[in-house]
Design an enzyme around this catalytic site. Sequence first.
Site, PDB file in Angstrom:
ATOM      1  N   GLN A   7       0.831  -1.200   0.000  1.00  0.00           N
ATOM      2  CA  GLN A   7       0.000   0.000   0.000  1.00  0.00           C
ATOM      3  C   GLN A   7       0.869   1.255   0.000  1.00  0.00           C
ATOM      4  OE1 GLN A   7      -3.066  -2.124   3.066  1.00  0.00           O
ATOM      5  NE2 GLN A   7      -3.495   0.024   2.726  1.00  0.00           N
ATOM      6  N   ARG A  40      -9.075  -0.377   8.034  1.00  0.00           N
ATOM      7  CA  ARG A  40      -9.951   0.740   7.712  1.00  0.00           C
ATOM      8  C   ARG A  40     -10.188   1.605   8.943  1.00  0.00           C
ATOM      9  NH1 ARG A  40     -13.918  -1.310   3.010  1.00  0.00           N
ATOM     10  NH2 ARG A  40     -14.408   0.711   2.127  1.00  0.00           N
ATOM     11  N   CYS A  41      -9.088   1.895   9.666  1.00  0.00           N
ATOM     12  CA  CYS A  41      -9.245   2.478  10.990  1.00  0.00           C
ATOM     13  C   CYS A  41      -8.757   3.900  11.112  1.00  0.00           C
ATOM     14  CB  CYS A  41      -8.487   1.638  11.999  1.00  0.00           C
ATOM     15  SG  CYS A  41      -6.715   1.887  11.879  1.00  0.00           S
ATOM     16  N   GLU A  58     -12.840   5.070   4.872  1.00  0.00           N
ATOM     17  CA  GLU A  58     -12.897   4.393   6.171  1.00  0.00           C
ATOM     18  C   GLU A  58     -14.082   4.800   7.018  1.00  0.00           C
ATOM     19  OE1 GLU A  58      -8.269   3.395   6.842  1.00  0.00           O
ATOM     20  OE2 GLU A  58      -8.914   5.446   7.158  1.00  0.00           O
TER      21      GLU A  58
END
Lengths: 806, 166, 286
Positions: free
Chosen positions: A237, A384-385, A760
């Site tokens: 990523q 996704r935090c 997110e």
Amino acid sequence: MNAQTETSEARAEKLEGIGCKRKRVEDVRFTQGKGNYVDDLNLPNMLYGDFVRSPYAHARIKSIDTSKATAVPGVVAVLTAEELKGVNLAWMPTLAGDKQMVLADGKVLFQNQEVAFVVATDRYAAADGVELVEVDYEDLPVNVDPLKAMDADAAIVREDRTDTGDGAHGPRKHPNHIFSWEAGEKAAADAAFDKAEVTVKEFIQYPRCHPCPLETCQCVASFDKITGDLTLWGTFQAPHVIRTVGSLISTIPEHKIHVIAPDIGGGFGNKVGAYPGYICAIVASIVTGQPVKWTEDRIENLSTTAFARDFHMETELACTKDGRITGLRVYTIADHGAFDACANASKWPAGLFSIVSGSYDIPAAYCLVDGVYTNKAPGGVAYRCSFRVTEAAYAIERAMDIMAQKLGMDPAEFRMKNLIKREQFPYTSAFGWEYDSGDYQTALKKAMDSVDYKKLREEQKAKQEAFKRGETRELMGIGVAFFTEIVGAGPSRACDILGIAMFDSAEIRIHPTGTGICRLGTKSQGQGHETTYAQIIATELGLAADGITVEEGNTDTAPYGLGTYGSRSTPVSGAATAMACRKIKAKAQMIAAYMLEVHDDDLEWDVDRFRVKGNPERFKTMTELAWAAYHEVPAGMEPGLEAVNYYDPPNFTFPFGAYICVADIDVDTGETKIRRFYALDDCGTRINPMIIEGQVHGGLTEAFGIAMGQELYYDEGGNITTASLMDYFLPTAVETPKWETDWTTTPSPHHPIGAKGVGESPNVGGVPAFSNAVNDAFAFLGSTHIQMPHDSWRTWEAAERLGLHT
Amino acid sequence: MAKTQISLTLNGKQIEALVEPRTLLIHFLRDELKITGPHIGCDTTHCGACTVDLDGKSVKSCTVFAVQADGAEVLTIEGMAQADGTLHPLQQAFREHHGLQCGFCTPGMITRAYRLLKENSNPTEDEIRMGISGNLCRCTGYQNIVKAIQAAAAEMAGGQVKEAAE
Amino acid sequence: MIPGAFAYHRPKSVNEAVALLADLGEDARPLGGGHSLIPLMKLRLAAPSNLVDLGGIADLKGIRADGGDVVVGACVTQHEIIASDLLASKVPLLAEAARQIADPQVRYVGTIGGNVANGDPGNDMPAVMMALNATYELAGKGGGRKVAARDFYHGTYDTALQPGEIVAAIRIPDLGKHGYAYEKLKRKIGDYATAAAAVVLTWDGGKVGQCAIGLTNVADKPLFAEEAGRIVAGSALDDATVKKAVAAAEAITAPASDRRGSPNYRTKMAGVMLSRALARAKSRAG
């Protein structure tokens, strides 16, 4: 219609710019099975690597015998820590200022930790070799309870950190203690609680779970002995970060490392950091002189790579008796596993957890986080935090419901009373964050009206009465969540990864015929960047999105960036894209003025052209200007039409949303059925509404999984019992609820196109909405908090404790 | 172990090969034949990313040995479009309705949907969701996948591609 | 993810298959649909040296009526069971259970023989077969024999199958007009049961005639709840009787603990599934 007579609207529509539900460029190859994922890569003479892993959670390694493995036909080499020590790579630095073993160095510290790396000519031989490596373990006491990790008699996880001097983040108070981090004003918060009329305190746990992208982590490393170049394809990523870290820990200079992230099958924060598999593949390639592919299977992915959450938050709110919040305190224990491999910005060992005051105007607040080591897999930030924002939102949104219950107020009304008001923006929270923009009351009202909230509460009341009369065995819950996220890391004064500031970049080159290419430092794993960045360019430059190729992931050609996670692509690289466009546009304006023989200021922009003010039949389209840039520039100007922008954001962005969940619970089985889920998101300017909706669907589905059943569970012996898809709950299309999406738009004032990011948000707001719904169903019976996950078993046990089964 | 001769038809082409008995069909397709559309997403036969169509059945190719496919007709995502490049209505519908994001589940999902629509050319939403319950997706939340399959079903039944019913 | 090596055999007849299994010894395993065995092999929890693929044996396929009985070949897939008109009219319980096993792809390949012979307490069909009073027709090198489903299961992966034997067919007796239900509590569709109950009953003149109950995944093997069935027989399925039957069923459970639930929860859920299955079976009994 010709270029002269088409309306602005018609021309704008053709561009497929910002606001268009543009169909995705990526889909053309994905729907034909022509994606390029790492495991699709096949190089000549490529070898395969596979790990020997520890069955023990904590053990000393007495010996490793690789002789039977190396005798397997096809096995070429077996690496252990001994071999890695020779190149100083038995340990590697983590992103959180700690270090972690690449291969077990005398000890293993969590179940399935990497012990040896078998390299073979094909996958099957490598697997056979793995079976035959003989490791002699002496098992040691195990420590898997973070709440007991700092007890005097707790088993010590890190023999290399038994000193309790300063760690990467300041003083440590126990060998299993990693850091203490605090934010806010303790004295002010304590004062607020001391004189509070009403307080609540609840221990709120966010269980350890895992992002579980459908594609696991993998890489192909190819070291060229002749030229000294290392090419590394991988599920990254943040490809540039991997390259820089790779050069810092090896002897290979950065310009000779070529990192390529091709198509990635989902990331969700699982693919940010460096894993032992990458390092071992690189070393194996150097040692063998051949390319080496490493792929992990699902059990390896779930049990050893970046997990998420494992935050244990004692949360308190102080309030006046008529429902005005006066104070917030949160004490958190954070379980990081055996190594702190958290992918946080370096100054923030607990990420952006201090967003925990959420959407509310809270005058006094304080939070303290203690990180601890346990015999579990390393990490912490993922899924996704937005760097612990999910944890913070869960704590405050549960606390709001618990306080509302104590006050006897409706949870939505209690929120409405305390939401930051529109006129207070930009709003500085008690933790020091400057929230950029928002109109929270409008959003909450819109959400409540859309679901006919009042009617739902009336229905619930009637059902509660019917339950008490024994007429039904079903309970109805309504979960409200109003979250504010902090994303778009981040301003260089606040954010760096291993010292590299968290700017991001866009480099745009327009070709003579008016199409072009844009390369960026971010890296999509499904978010549709090839489609959406082109839309920004289309609107900024008046060139059709279809004419813009978007590339990411090749560190040789893409400008430096910090990658895609934490919803930062649109806030940072989206801004860089707009800024680079504006440089190009400024140059194009000068060329237009030159060609039209007017002054720059005599021109105005109209969708895809500069036209003379007051004389609109005289214009030059951007396409014409592109051509001109290559042969007709004014004296003293360089030819060409391109620009690069490295964008250091002045602030984070603060997307927000109002979610309402309606659930029906079968008290006799504990099963929860989600009847309805309404999600209103405000992400500022909406670039591609179709993609936004898809992101919300996906994030809500992950939130559903987390709230209703996901956990990485370790038994007392440190055995992880939920490491395959047999046991780790991934919902199918049957369980997954239907989603209703809606929006408001309050642009970010500091962002060039007013966009905030959205990827997110649904996970941040979704989990509290589900959890609040389940908790709300039992609240009228006196229940204040039921821990997640809300699977049928634990919901049933809550009902049992309330005496509902007699 | 001694290799076994197998022959099968793959996307219309005749294939002859020698395989170890333990070679899984997914590895045979991906590593030997370079058919990289079907993907590997788990170890326990749950995720469905490896789904192929084998003798008219949706099959998870990670749980079948290549030797078991001897004599079979196998269809993968690579065989869905026509020879002239015209996409299958499912492929078009997935793009039209945003039924994919990272694309990793997509080949298996479309290949499964293909067989689902042959089992039932006019499925209800619930039947579609049951019908794809062997295919996991982490990105889309399934809602647009369902829409895409409904649209493809309508298109294939001769009707207009219409907006999915609420 | 990658199984160990083995030698592969594809016999063309039952006789050839059982001869091979006998000759190759304990380390040889039959391969039906493979969707129980191959996952174990991929995790290297099973490592047979020989696999005898039954997939090419015509005699193991087919669903037929035989007198009043229905006979299902061991290699009939769950998909074929769901699609069978004969089963829909004579033994609709099978399709109801099959629909809750795994997912469409696994059902295309997974066989009824594999599901009943595997010995995994999580398999759904064994409890169903007990409720149907089915008989397994076994084949072995020494000859064939029959074992009632109710006598077949001894423990986890421990069945009445002798080395070298396979289940060749399943015979289901004529049930006449009957009510049926397979009530399965699961975390998600196709998952192993947290607890499940199979009920077959007859209903006549406002009372239960006969009732047979099987329970899935609440012990180390499938359970035939004989006492619970006896309690229900002859009753009007009133609340008090159902409660007693539930207690009798709960009493024989000894569930494992996993993240689907604690043993106490699973026992209680066996009871809830049983009471719901009884109600639904009654509604279908006509």
